[in-house]
Design a protein around this motif. Structure first.
Motif, mmCIF file in Angstrom:
data_model
loop_
_atom_site.group_PDB
_atom_site.id
_atom_site.type_symbol
_atom_site.label_atom_id
_atom_site.label_comp_id
_atom_site.label_asym_id
_atom_site.label_seq_id
_atom_site.Cartn_x
_atom_site.Cartn_y
_atom_site.Cartn_z
ATOM 1 N N VAL A 189 0.849 -1.197 0.000
ATOM 2 C CA VAL A 189 0.000 0.000 0.000
ATOM 3 C C VAL A 189 0.884 1.246 0.000
ATOM 4 O O VAL A 189 1.869 1.323 0.732
ATOM 5 N N LYS A 190 0.535 2.222 -0.791
ATOM 6 C CA LYS A 190 1.305 3.466 -0.860
ATOM 7 C C LYS A 190 1.132 4.247 0.442
ATOM 8 O O LYS A 190 0.014 4.442 0.928
ATOM 9 N N VAL A 191 2.244 4.693 1.011
ATOM 10 C CA VAL A 191 2.232 5.495 2.243
ATOM 11 C C VAL A 191 2.857 6.850 1.928
ATOM 12 O O VAL A 191 3.996 6.932 1.472
ATOM 13 N N VAL A 192 2.103 7.908 2.182
ATOM 14 C CA VAL A 192 2.568 9.269 1.877
ATOM 15 C C VAL A 192 2.598 10.094 3.164
ATOM 16 O O VAL A 192 1.548 10.332 3.770
ATOM 17 N N PRO A 193 3.771 10.532 3.612
ATOM 18 C CA PRO A 193 3.849 11.366 4.810
ATOM 19 C C PRO A 193 3.736 12.845 4.466
ATOM 20 O O PRO A 193 4.333 13.330 3.506
ATOM 21 N N LEU A 194 2.980 13.578 5.265
ATOM 22 C CA LEU A 194 2.905 15.025 5.146
ATOM 23 C C LEU A 194 3.792 15.658 6.222
ATOM 24 O O LEU A 194 3.818 15.173 7.358
ATOM 25 N N PRO A 195 4.525 16.705 5.901
ATOM 26 C CA PRO A 195 5.284 17.408 6.937
ATOM 27 C C PRO A 195 4.336 18.245 7.792
ATOM 28 O O PRO A 195 3.248 18.627 7.347
ATOM 29 N N GLY A 196 4.765 18.509 9.008
ATOM 30 C CA GLY A 196 3.909 19.320 9.876
ATOM 31 C C GLY A 196 4.410 19.369 11.300
ATOM 32 O O GLY A 196 5.582 19.090 11.573
ATOM 33 N N ALA A 197 3.519 19.718 12.196
ATOM 34 C CA ALA A 197 3.876 19.976 13.592
ATOM 35 C C ALA A 197 4.460 18.740 14.263
ATOM 36 O O ALA A 197 3.984 17.622 14.078
ATOM 37 N N CYS A 198 5.518 18.965 15.057
ATOM 38 C CA CYS A 198 6.142 17.895 15.846
ATOM 39 C C CYS A 198 6.802 18.561 17.043
ATOM 40 O O CYS A 198 7.689 19.410 16.886
ATOM 41 N N ALA A 199 6.393 18.178 18.254
ATOM 42 C CA ALA A 199 6.892 18.846 19.462
ATOM 43 C C ALA A 199 8.395 18.688 19.617
ATOM 44 O O ALA A 199 9.076 19.600 20.102
ATOM 45 N N VAL A 200 8.947 17.531 19.226
ATOM 46 C CA VAL A 200 10.383 17.294 19.361
ATOM 47 C C VAL A 200 11.167 18.347 18.581
ATOM 48 O O VAL A 200 12.070 19.000 19.112
ATOM 49 N N ILE A 201 10.822 18.524 17.315
ATOM 50 C CA ILE A 201 11.548 19.456 16.453
ATOM 51 C C ILE A 201 11.280 20.895 16.867
ATOM 52 O O ILE A 201 12.181 21.738 16.847
ATOM 53 N N THR A 202 10.044 21.187 17.251
ATOM 54 C CA THR A 202 9.708 22.539 17.699
ATOM 55 C C THR A 202 10.542 22.934 18.905
ATOM 56 O O THR A 202 11.115 24.026 18.959
ATOM 57 N N ALA A 203 10.628 22.030 19.884
ATOM 58 C CA ALA A 203 11.407 22.311 21.095
ATOM 59 C C ALA A 203 12.891 22.437 20.778
ATOM 60 O O ALA A 203 13.572 23.359 21.249
ATOM 61 N N LEU A 204 13.399 21.523 19.967
ATOM 62 C CA LEU A 204 14.831 21.516 19.658
ATOM 63 C C LEU A 204 15.243 22.792 18.929
ATOM 64 O O LEU A 204 16.304 23.369 19.200
ATOM 65 N N SER A 205 14.406 23.268 18.032
ATOM 66 C CA SER A 205 14.769 24.420 17.211
ATOM 67 C C SER A 205 14.954 25.689 18.034
ATOM 68 O O SER A 205 15.702 26.578 17.635
ATOM 69 N N ALA A 206 14.289 25.770 19.181
ATOM 70 C CA ALA A 206 14.362 26.979 20.007
ATOM 71 C C ALA A 206 15.140 26.770 21.301
ATOM 72 O O ALA A 206 15.219 27.668 22.129
ATOM 73 N N SER A 207 15.724 25.594 21.485
ATOM 74 C CA SER A 207 16.345 25.253 22.764
ATOM 75 C C SER A 207 17.697 25.914 22.988
ATOM 76 O O SER A 207 18.125 26.110 24.130
ATOM 77 N N GLY A 208 18.392 26.225 21.922
ATOM 78 C CA GLY A 208 19.754 26.720 22.062
ATOM 79 C C GLY A 208 20.771 25.624 22.293
ATOM 80 O O GLY A 208 21.960 25.902 22.469
ATOM 81 N N LEU A 209 20.341 24.363 22.263
ATOM 82 C CA LEU A 209 21.252 23.232 22.404
ATOM 83 C C LEU A 209 21.704 22.771 21.013
ATOM 84 O O LEU A 209 21.021 23.030 20.022
ATOM 85 N N PRO A 210 22.831 22.060 20.930
ATOM 86 C CA PRO A 210 23.287 21.577 19.623
ATOM 87 C C PRO A 210 22.214 20.723 18.947
ATOM 88 O O PRO A 210 21.637 19.831 19.574
ATOM 89 N N SER A 211 21.958 21.022 17.683
ATOM 90 C CA SER A 211 20.908 20.301 16.953
ATOM 91 C C SER A 211 21.451 19.527 15.764
ATOM 92 O O SER A 211 20.679 18.921 15.018
ATOM 93 N N ASP A 212 22.791 19.543 15.593
ATOM 94 C CA ASP A 212 23.361 18.803 14.470
ATOM 95 C C ASP A 212 23.310 17.302 14.704
ATOM 96 O O ASP A 212 23.246 16.518 13.770
ATOM 97 N N ARG A 213 23.330 16.899 15.977
ATOM 98 C CA ARG A 213 23.154 15.488 16.347
ATOM 99 C C ARG A 213 22.242 15.434 17.564
ATOM 100 O O ARG A 213 22.514 16.063 18.582
ATOM 101 N N PHE A 214 21.144 14.692 17.452
ATOM 102 C CA PHE A 214 20.239 14.556 18.594
ATOM 103 C C PHE A 214 19.509 13.229 18.499
ATOM 104 O O PHE A 214 19.455 12.600 17.444
ATOM 105 N N SER A 215 18.958 12.802 19.628
ATOM 106 C CA SER A 215 18.131 11.598 19.627
ATOM 107 C C SER A 215 16.869 11.874 20.415
ATOM 108 O O SER A 215 16.896 12.574 21.430
ATOM 109 N N PHE A 216 15.760 11.338 19.914
ATOM 110 C CA PHE A 216 14.492 11.433 20.625
ATOM 111 C C PHE A 216 14.275 10.122 21.365
ATOM 112 O O PHE A 216 14.269 9.057 20.761
ATOM 113 N N GLU A 217 14.101 10.206 22.678
ATOM 114 C CA GLU A 217 14.035 9.013 23.521
ATOM 115 C C GLU A 217 12.626 8.691 24.003
ATOM 116 O O GLU A 217 12.442 7.787 24.817
#
Length: 287
Positions: free
Chosen positions: A114-142
Motif C-alpha cells: 500500500v502506498k504510504v505518503v507522509p505530510l510534513p507538519g507539527a512535531c513537538a520534538v523538532i519545535t522544542a529543539l529548534s528553540a532550545s539553544g542546544l546543539p541540533s546537528d546530532r540529537f536523539s528522541f528518547e
C-alpha cells in the motif's frame, strides 16, 4: 467513495497527517485538503479529532485506532486500502508515530504494498529543539521517560556520556521526580531545557544548569503543568572527568561498608573532588 482526483495521488493511499500541537493555525493547507478528501480518518481519539475536523468544516468519517487496539484493527484498515479507499492517519497532536500509535498500521501497509505518503507538519520534538539553544546537528528522541525512578535513573545512566542532545517527553505529575533523578545522575552543571505548552498561550522554553532548573521548577507550580519536553545537552568531557585509580580504590573500599552516596561524599571530601562524578562512576562500575 470520494473522488481521489482531489488528492495528490489517484492510487489508494495511507496519508500520515500531522495535526497542531496546540495552535490550530499551525495546520497546513495540504493537511486540510487530505483530511477533507480521504474516505476515512484513522484517529487516536475520535472525539478529540472530531473537534478538530469540525473546526475546519471537515465531515470525513473517523475510525478509532489507538495503542490498545492497533494490532487488532490495523488489518481492517489495510483491507479497506486494498479495496480502493484512501485513509488519513492522525494522532491527537503532532506527527503520528512519534510516541503515538501508527507503527503497526504503517508496517502492515508497506508489507502489503500500500502506498504510504507522509505530510510534513507539527512535531513537538523538532519545535522544542529548534528553540532550545542546544546543539541540533546530532540529537536523539528518547520518547517518554520511564514511570518508575529506577527506570529513569537507568535511562539517565545510559545517556550520561552520550555526546548528542537527548530529548524526552514527560508528564506534569512526574516532572519533579524526574528532574530529581536526573540531577542525581547527571549532576547540577549539565545544561537542560524545559519546553512546555509549546505553541499555546503559556508556552515556556527555559534552559539553565540542571541544579538551577530543578529549583526554578520547584519554586513555580505553573512550570509543573502542561505538555512537556526535556532536552539534555550532550556529554562534554573535562579534566575533572579523569578519576585517579587511588580514588577509585578508596571509593570501592568505602562502599563495602557504606551506601554508595555516602561513600562518594566521603571520598570526595578526602580528595577534594566533586561527589556527583564519583557517584556516577560508582553506579556505572561498582556492584
Amino acid at each position: 467513495m470520494t473522488d481521489n482526483k482531489t488528492l495528490p495521488t489517484e492510487v489508494p493511499t495511507l496519508y500520515i497527517v500531522p495535526t497542531p500541537i496546540g495552535n490550530l493555525g499551525d495546520i497546513t493547507q495540504r493537511a486540510i485538503d487530505v483530511l477533507t478528501n480521504v474516505d476515512l480518518v484513522a484517529a487516536e481519539d475520535t472525539r478529540h479529532t472530531g473537534k478538530l475536523l469540525s473546526h475546519f468544516g471537515i465531515q470525513t468519517k473517523t475510525f478509532a485506532l489507538h495503542d490498545h487496539n492497533e494490532q487488532q484493527k490495523a488489518q481492517v484498515l489495510v483491507d479497506k486500502l486494498l479495496a480502493g479507499h484512501s485513509i488519513a492517519l492522525v494522532s491527537d497532536a503532532g506527527t503520528p508515530l512519534i510516541s503515538d500509535p501508527g507503527y503497526h498500521l504503517v508496517t502492515q501497509c508497506r508489507q502489503a504494498g500500500v502506498k504510504v505518503v507522509p505530510l510534513p507538519g507539527a512535531c513537538a520534538v523538532i519545535t522544542a529543539l529548534s528553540a532550545s539553544g542546544l546543539p541540533s546537528d546530532r540529537f536523539s528522541f528518547e520518547g517518554f521517560l520511564p514511570a518508575k525512578s529506577k527506570g529513569r535513573k537507568d535511562k539517565f545512566l545510559e545517556i550520561a556520556k552520550v555526546e548528542r542532545t537527548c530529548v524526552f517527553y514527560e508528564s506534569p505529575h512526574r516532572i519533579l521526580d524526574s528532574l530529581d533523578d536526573m540531577l542525581e545522575i547527571l549532576g547540577p552543571e549539565r545544561e537542560v531545557v524545559l519546553a512546555r505548552e509549546l505553541t499555546k498561550t503559556f508556552e515556556t522554553i527555559q534552559g539553565m544548569p540542571l541544579g538551577e532548573l530543578v529549583e526554578w521548577v520547584k519554586s513555580d507550580s505553573n512550570q509543573q503543568r502542561g505538555e512537556m519536553a526535556l532536552l539534555i545537552h550532550g556529554y562534554r568531557s573535562t579534566d575533572d572527568d579523569s578519576i585517579a585509580e587511588e580514588v577509585k580504590r578508596t571509593l570501592a573500599i568505602l562502599t563495602k561498608e557504606l551506601p554508595l552516596k555516602k561513600a562518594a561524599a566521603m571520598t570526595a571530601e578526602i580528595y577534594n573532588l566533586k561527589k556527583n562524578a564519583l557517584y556516577k562512576w560508582g553506579l556505572e562500575n561498582l556492584d
